[in-house]
Motif scaffolding. Sequence first.
Motif, PDB file in Angstrom:
ATOM      1  N   ASN A 262      26.508 -43.723  -1.376  1.00 29.74           N
ATOM      2  CA  ASN A 262      25.322 -43.585  -2.219  1.00 29.74           C
ATOM      3  C   ASN A 262      25.424 -42.283  -3.008  1.00 29.74           C
ATOM      4  OD1 ASN A 262      22.540 -42.688  -2.964  1.00 29.74           O
ATOM      5  ND2 ASN A 262      21.960 -44.594  -1.966  1.00 29.74           N
ATOM      6  N   TYR A 263      25.182 -42.342  -4.308  1.00 32.36           N
ATOM      7  CA  TYR A 263      25.321 -41.153  -5.149  1.00 32.36           C
ATOM      8  C   TYR A 263      24.033 -40.828  -5.915  1.00 32.36           C
ATOM      9  CZ  TYR A 263      26.626 -44.972  -8.349  1.00 32.36           C
ATOM     10  OH  TYR A 263      26.663 -46.145  -9.056  1.00 32.36           O
ATOM     11  N   LYS A 264      22.884 -41.230  -5.374  1.00 33.66           N
ATOM     12  CA  LYS A 264      21.626 -40.897  -6.053  1.00 33.66           C
ATOM     13  C   LYS A 264      21.374 -39.390  -5.960  1.00 33.66           C
ATOM     14  CE  LYS A 264      18.780 -41.891  -1.954  1.00 33.66           C
ATOM     15  NZ  LYS A 264      17.705 -42.733  -1.393  1.00 33.66           N
TER      16      LYS A 264
ATOM     17  N   ASP B 143      30.399 -38.447   6.807  1.00 35.01           N
ATOM     18  CA  ASP B 143      29.418 -39.184   6.012  1.00 35.01           C
ATOM     19  C   ASP B 143      29.318 -38.688   4.575  1.00 35.01           C
ATOM     20  OD1 ASP B 143      28.315 -36.722   6.466  1.00 35.01           O
ATOM     21  OD2 ASP B 143      26.334 -37.466   7.051  1.00 35.01           O
ATOM     22  N   LYS B 144      30.344 -37.973   4.078  1.00 33.24           N
ATOM     23  CA  LYS B 144      30.212 -37.358   2.751  1.00 33.24           C
ATOM     24  C   LYS B 144      31.542 -37.340   2.008  1.00 33.24           C
ATOM     25  CE  LYS B 144      28.443 -33.114   0.547  1.00 33.24           C
ATOM     26  NZ  LYS B 144      27.867 -31.774   0.796  1.00 33.24           N
ATOM     27  N   LEU B 145      31.472 -37.689   0.710  1.00 35.65           N
ATOM     28  CA  LEU B 145      32.596 -37.537  -0.201  1.00 35.65           C
ATOM     29  C   LEU B 145      32.236 -36.505  -1.264  1.00 35.65           C
ATOM     30  CD1 LEU B 145      33.693 -41.177  -1.231  1.00 35.65           C
ATOM     31  CD2 LEU B 145      34.780 -39.709   0.465  1.00 35.65           C
ATOM     32  N   HIS B 146      33.228 -35.755  -1.739  1.00 37.49           N
ATOM     33  CA  HIS B 146      33.103 -35.028  -2.989  1.00 37.49           C
ATOM     34  C   HIS B 146      33.715 -35.915  -4.071  1.00 37.49           C
ATOM     35  CE1 HIS B 146      32.494 -30.548  -1.703  1.00 37.49           C
ATOM     36  NE2 HIS B 146      31.529 -31.339  -1.319  1.00 37.49           N
ATOM     37  N   TYR B 147      32.936 -36.178  -5.107  1.00 43.16           N
ATOM     38  CA  TYR B 147      33.386 -37.003  -6.218  1.00 43.16           C
ATOM     39  C   TYR B 147      33.366 -36.157  -7.481  1.00 43.16           C
ATOM     40  CZ  TYR B 147      33.086 -40.458 -10.007  1.00 43.16           C
ATOM     41  OH  TYR B 147      33.296 -41.173 -11.161  1.00 43.16           O
ATOM     42  N   SER B 148      34.463 -36.175  -8.223  1.00 39.58           N
ATOM     43  CA  SER B 148      34.498 -35.476  -9.502  1.00 39.58           C
ATOM     44  C   SER B 148      35.140 -36.375 -10.540  1.00 39.58           C
ATOM     45  CB  SER B 148      35.262 -34.154  -9.398  1.00 39.58           C
ATOM     46  OG  SER B 148      36.652 -34.383  -9.257  1.00 39.58           O
ATOM     47  N   PHE B 149      34.785 -36.128 -11.794  1.00 33.84           N
ATOM     48  CA  PHE B 149      35.429 -36.860 -12.879  1.00 33.84           C
ATOM     49  C   PHE B 149      35.652 -35.931 -14.061  1.00 33.84           C
ATOM     50  CE2 PHE B 149      30.853 -37.633 -13.561  1.00 33.84           C
ATOM     51  CZ  PHE B 149      30.695 -37.332 -14.917  1.00 33.84           C
TER      52      PHE B 149
ATOM     53  N   PRO C 211      28.079 -34.989  -4.821  1.00 29.92           N
ATOM     54  CA  PRO C 211      28.374 -35.569  -3.509  1.00 29.92           C
ATOM     55  C   PRO C 211      28.016 -37.044  -3.461  1.00 29.92           C
ATOM     56  CG  PRO C 211      26.275 -34.413  -3.421  1.00 29.92           C
ATOM     57  CD  PRO C 211      26.815 -34.232  -4.825  1.00 29.92           C
ATOM     58  N   MET C 212      28.723 -37.769  -2.623  1.00 29.11           N
ATOM     59  CA  MET C 212      28.371 -39.131  -2.262  1.00 29.11           C
ATOM     60  C   MET C 212      28.202 -39.165  -0.743  1.00 29.11           C
ATOM     61  SD  MET C 212      30.851 -41.616  -4.508  1.00 29.11           S
ATOM     62  CE  MET C 212      30.695 -41.795  -6.283  1.00 29.11           C
ATOM     63  N   TYR C 213      27.178 -39.885  -0.277  1.00 29.51           N
ATOM     64  CA  TYR C 213      26.895 -39.951   1.154  1.00 29.51           C
ATOM     65  C   TYR C 213      27.006 -41.389   1.643  1.00 29.51           C
ATOM     66  CZ  TYR C 213      25.035 -35.248   0.545  1.00 29.51           C
ATOM     67  OH  TYR C 213      24.896 -33.906   0.258  1.00 29.51           O
ATOM     68  N   THR C 214      27.278 -41.529   2.937  1.00 30.90           N
ATOM     69  CA  THR C 214      27.347 -42.853   3.527  1.00 30.90           C
ATOM     70  C   THR C 214      26.091 -43.630   3.189  1.00 30.90           C
ATOM     71  OG1 THR C 214      28.691 -42.037   5.353  1.00 30.90           O
ATOM     72  CG2 THR C 214      27.599 -44.155   5.662  1.00 30.90           C
ATOM     73  N   GLY C 215      26.267 -44.811   2.628  1.00 36.35           N
ATOM     74  CA  GLY C 215      25.126 -45.603   2.192  1.00 36.35           C
ATOM     75  C   GLY C 215      24.814 -46.744   3.135  1.00 36.35           C
ATOM     76  N   GLU C 216      23.723 -47.444   2.822  1.00 35.81           N
ATOM     77  CA  GLU C 216      23.372 -48.628   3.574  1.00 35.81           C
ATOM     78  C   GLU C 216      24.337 -49.753   3.204  1.00 35.81           C
ATOM     79  OE1 GLU C 216      21.403 -47.144   1.392  1.00 35.81           O
ATOM     80  OE2 GLU C 216      19.899 -46.058   2.573  1.00 35.81           O
ATOM     81  N   ASP C 217      24.105 -50.938   3.784  1.00 32.14           N
ATOM     82  CA  ASP C 217      24.938 -52.075   3.411  1.00 32.14           C
ATOM     83  C   ASP C 217      24.804 -52.333   1.913  1.00 32.14           C
ATOM     84  OD1 ASP C 217      25.725 -52.419   6.012  1.00 32.14           O
ATOM     85  OD2 ASP C 217      24.194 -53.915   6.475  1.00 32.14           O
TER      86      ASP C 217
END
Length: 329
Positions: A46-48, A269-275, A292-298
């Motif tokens: 999830n990236y909200k 439970d966390k990714l660093h995302y860059s573009f 950041p992106m975090y572990t999301g729901e289904d």
Amino acid sequence: MRTKHRTTAIASLIIVALTGSSVFAAEDFMPPRTSFGVPDVQGVWNYKTRTGLERADVYEGALEVDEATMLEKMVSTPDFIAFLEATGAEAPGPENVGGYNGFWITPGDALAQMNGMYRTSLIVDPPDGKIPWKEEGQALRRSQQEDLPMGMAESDGPEGRTLSDRCLISFASTAPFMSSLYNNHMQIVQSPTHVVLLAEMVHNARIVRIDQEFKDLPYEKWLGDSIGYYEGDSLIVQTKDFNPWQVDKERLVSENVLLTERFTRVAGDKLHYSFTIDDPELYTQPWTAEMPMYTGEDLYEYACHEGNYAMRAILAGARRLEADAANGQ
């Protein structure tokens, strides 16, 4: 391949380091590996976030702020959702029948948090947090977007409605990924030879070929031609040659863009995302953003097209207006 196409990715890593951000995991975290030995970044993410792409003037140029400053400067999420309900595309009828109510709006509860501090913009280079448009870049981008029939509103039949009404294209950005009004989930699936980046919004799936060259195709693939490789604990994906309609729908890219994305797991439970966007047609320089992106729901299918009763109602309403006009009402 790697010598030819890594230049932008390496440059973006240097830029991120120079701006004080970090893609490194905590000292006690050991990034997992897949069964075939590469960094494991699989999962639903999830990236909200309430952090905007560009830095708002209220933050006075600061890339990072503490929690107290964030709370002082940022409108509370309930108030923000109430504002969205009452104004703009989410306003209630009668002139905007079908606007969203607050139940569906999930813009995030806080600014993006990176390395213990809150980010005031996703853009980390240029340091001012602003998109480095060329003088004519914004006008060119608007002209490109006008070529895409997102705004058609004829109701002679379903083909006359907008592409978003028909659930063929969404308003959300998925190349690159950026937080939107709702449905801010994506899924990564890895195999030894390919990676899939699946967006929740209109279930767009980018297929990434690992350790391969770009293809010289006689057509543009819908989501572009994507290749990838692993560097340290990161998955790096490069994409170009988007289909013109996809280019027009996206907010930030022209047909000449080279998009470089980096996915690094920094916690369970966390990714660093860059573009990094390298697009000399629109911008004075390549520029980089991260979040950041975090572990999301289904991940649920964005199945708005099936059982879309609104389309029948829209067309029926148009016939009623035509009948009323014919009867002089």
